[in-house]
Design a protein around this motif. Structure first.
Motif, PDB file in Angstrom:
ATOM      1  N   ALA A  79       1.218  -1.205   0.159  1.00 19.59           N
ATOM      2  CA  ALA A  79      -0.036   0.185  -0.004  1.00 19.59           C
ATOM      3  C   ALA A  79       0.862   1.305   0.036  1.00 19.59           C
ATOM      4  CB  ALA A  79      -1.232   0.123   0.883  1.00 19.59           C
ATOM      5  N   HIS A  80       2.308   1.319   0.749  1.00 22.09           N
ATOM      6  CA  HIS A  80       2.805   2.578   1.101  1.00 22.09           C
ATOM      7  C   HIS A  80       3.399   2.785  -0.591  1.00 22.09           C
ATOM      8  CE1 HIS A  80       6.068   4.796   1.629  1.00 22.09           C
ATOM      9  NE2 HIS A  80       7.086   4.056   1.294  1.00 22.09           N
ATOM     10  N   MET A  81       3.964   1.751  -1.334  1.00 22.76           N
ATOM     11  CA  MET A  81       4.477   2.457  -2.729  1.00 22.76           C
ATOM     12  C   MET A  81       3.144   2.530  -3.332  1.00 22.76           C
ATOM     13  SD  MET A  81       7.335  -0.654  -3.257  1.00 22.76           S
ATOM     14  CE  MET A  81       6.959  -1.637  -3.262  1.00 22.76           C
ATOM     15  N   LEU A 103       7.769   1.545  -7.464  1.00 21.99           N
ATOM     16  CA  LEU A 103       8.501   0.290  -6.772  1.00 21.99           C
ATOM     17  C   LEU A 103      10.017   0.980  -6.775  1.00 21.99           C
ATOM     18  CD1 LEU A 103       9.203  -0.666 -10.681  1.00 21.99           C
ATOM     19  CD2 LEU A 103       7.703  -1.644  -9.150  1.00 21.99           C
ATOM     20  N   HIS A 104       9.709   2.099  -5.866  1.00 20.09           N
ATOM     21  CA  HIS A 104      10.859   2.361  -5.294  1.00 20.09           C
ATOM     22  C   HIS A 104      11.647   1.768  -3.961  1.00 20.09           C
ATOM     23  CE1 HIS A 104       8.252   4.427  -2.288  1.00 20.09           C
ATOM     24  NE2 HIS A 104       8.777   4.660  -1.362  1.00 20.09           N
ATOM     25  N   ASP A 105      10.689   1.232  -3.244  1.00 17.59           N
ATOM     26  CA  ASP A 105      10.562  -0.252  -1.895  1.00 17.59           C
ATOM     27  C   ASP A 105      10.917  -1.381  -1.530  1.00 17.59           C
ATOM     28  OD1 ASP A 105      11.576   2.481  -0.615  1.00 17.59           O
ATOM     29  OD2 ASP A 105       9.564   2.275   0.544  1.00 17.59           O
ATOM     30  N   ILE A 106      10.696  -2.285  -3.283  1.00 18.62           N
ATOM     31  CA  ILE A 106      10.527  -3.129  -3.419  1.00 18.62           C
ATOM     32  C   ILE A 106      11.577  -4.108  -2.716  1.00 18.62           C
ATOM     33  CG2 ILE A 106       9.371  -3.419  -5.787  1.00 18.62           C
ATOM     34  CD1 ILE A 106      12.032  -4.155  -6.984  1.00 18.62           C
ATOM     35  N   ASN A 194       7.197  12.183  -2.997  1.00 21.40           N
ATOM     36  CA  ASN A 194       5.672  11.620  -2.692  1.00 21.40           C
ATOM     37  C   ASN A 194       5.852  10.226  -2.108  1.00 21.40           C
ATOM     38  OD1 ASN A 194       4.100  13.011  -5.003  1.00 21.40           O
ATOM     39  ND2 ASN A 194       6.172  12.876  -6.082  1.00 21.40           N
ATOM     40  N   ASP A 195       6.923  10.299  -1.468  1.00 18.05           N
ATOM     41  CA  ASP A 195       7.440   9.200  -0.579  1.00 18.05           C
ATOM     42  C   ASP A 195       6.729   9.717   0.429  1.00 18.05           C
ATOM     43  OD1 ASP A 195       8.104   6.755   0.464  1.00 18.05           O
ATOM     44  OD2 ASP A 195       9.919   7.151   0.003  1.00 18.05           O
ATOM     45  N   LEU A 196       4.984   8.386   0.553  1.00 15.46           N
ATOM     46  CA  LEU A 196       4.264   8.740   1.548  1.00 15.46           C
ATOM     47  C   LEU A 196       4.822   7.713   3.123  1.00 15.46           C
ATOM     48  CD1 LEU A 196       0.915   8.645   0.117  1.00 15.46           C
ATOM     49  CD2 LEU A 196       2.034  10.383   1.315  1.00 15.46           C
TER      50      LEU A 196
HETATM   51 FE   LIG Z   1       9.184   4.772   0.423  1.00 10.58          FE
END
Ligand SMILES: [Fe+2]
Ligand SMILES: [Fe+2]
Length: 246
Positions: A79-81, A103-106, A194-196
């Motif tokens: 959900a975060h990504m 995809l930033h935190d896969i 945009n990283d929530l």
């Molecule tokens: Fe993140």
């Protein structure tokens, strides 16, 4: 027609059969919980074989897995990504940035948490535009440094997580100086914007919402991720089969 019950029974049967195989964890999975220098105690094999393929405790992946299959079958809640990607879209960023946010935190979601920007980038590099993987690699570093020009402040959450006196280590400072002067700095910076941190649990974003963005920007190998002989295929295979003996 196969009923749910029959499927469950089949799965259970497969499990009891497969778990006749011995499953061994990689050192990295337990390092810290146990001293990695101490040999792993092994009960006698009792004629059992070692697991060399699918771990029956995990959902089985298709033979030719796609990126979304990894989201569905191997990644923790994403959900975060998804919400970060939607926010990027709402903010009118380019498709590259939306994909990068998606995809930033896969690596956190499904591989290795420590140095997650680097691991995520490495997993993705062969399949996305160089700018996208570069941005993902450096978002981890840029998170620690404010940029007033885009309204990005040092995260309150980091004070809570790491303490008010945490100072990024010299290698992170060096990565920051490098990234700050790079032509793709803003692409990476936009991930952090945009990283929530505190995403809204009531908002549900489906993967399918990004099917077109991924379709246009992610080179899905026809053999399936992990079986394409690309430079990071082995990493995808390890996510698919995390407990193979070799
Ligand atoms: Fe993140
Ligand atoms: Fe991150």
């Amino acid at each position: 027609m196969t009923t749910t019950m029959q499927r469950a029974e089949a799965a259970e049967h497969a499990m009891s059969e497969e778990l006749d195989r011995i499953v061994v964890k990689s050192v990295l999975y337990t390092s810290g919980e146990r001293d990695p220098r101490v040999p792993v105690p092994r009960p006698p094999d009792q004629g059992k074989l070692y697991l060399m393929r699918h771990d029956p405790r995990l959902p089985k992946m298709p033979d030719k897995p796609t990126l979304f299959d990894f989201f569905r079958y191997r990644f923790g809640p994403s959900a975060h990504m998804l919400q970060s990607a939607r926010l990027a879209q709402k903010n009118g960023t380019s498709e590259k940035v939306v994909l990068a946010c998606l995809l930033h935190d896969i690596a956190i979601a499904g591989f290795i948490r420590s140095d997650h920007g680097y691991w995520s980038a490495q997993l993705l590099e062969p399949y996305v535009d160089e700018e996208v993987s570069w941005a993902i690699r450096y978002h981890q570093t840029l998170r620690f440094f404010a940029d007033e020009s885009v309204g990005y402040k040092y995260p309150e959450m980091y004070v809570k997580l790491f303490g008010a006196d945490y100072q990024p280590e010299p290698h992170i400072q060096a990565a920051y100086r490098y990234a700050r002067d790079h032509k793709w700095y803003m692409t990476s910076r936009l991930i952090t914007v945009n990283d929530l941190y505190s995403f809204d649990p009531s908002v549900k974003v489906e993967l399918e919402e990004f099917e077109n963005v991924v379709g246009r920007n992610f080179k899905q190998p026809k053999e399936g991720l992990g079986f394409d002989a690309g430079p990071s295929a082995h990493m995808w295979r390890t996510i698919n089969w995390p407990t193979r003996y070799l």
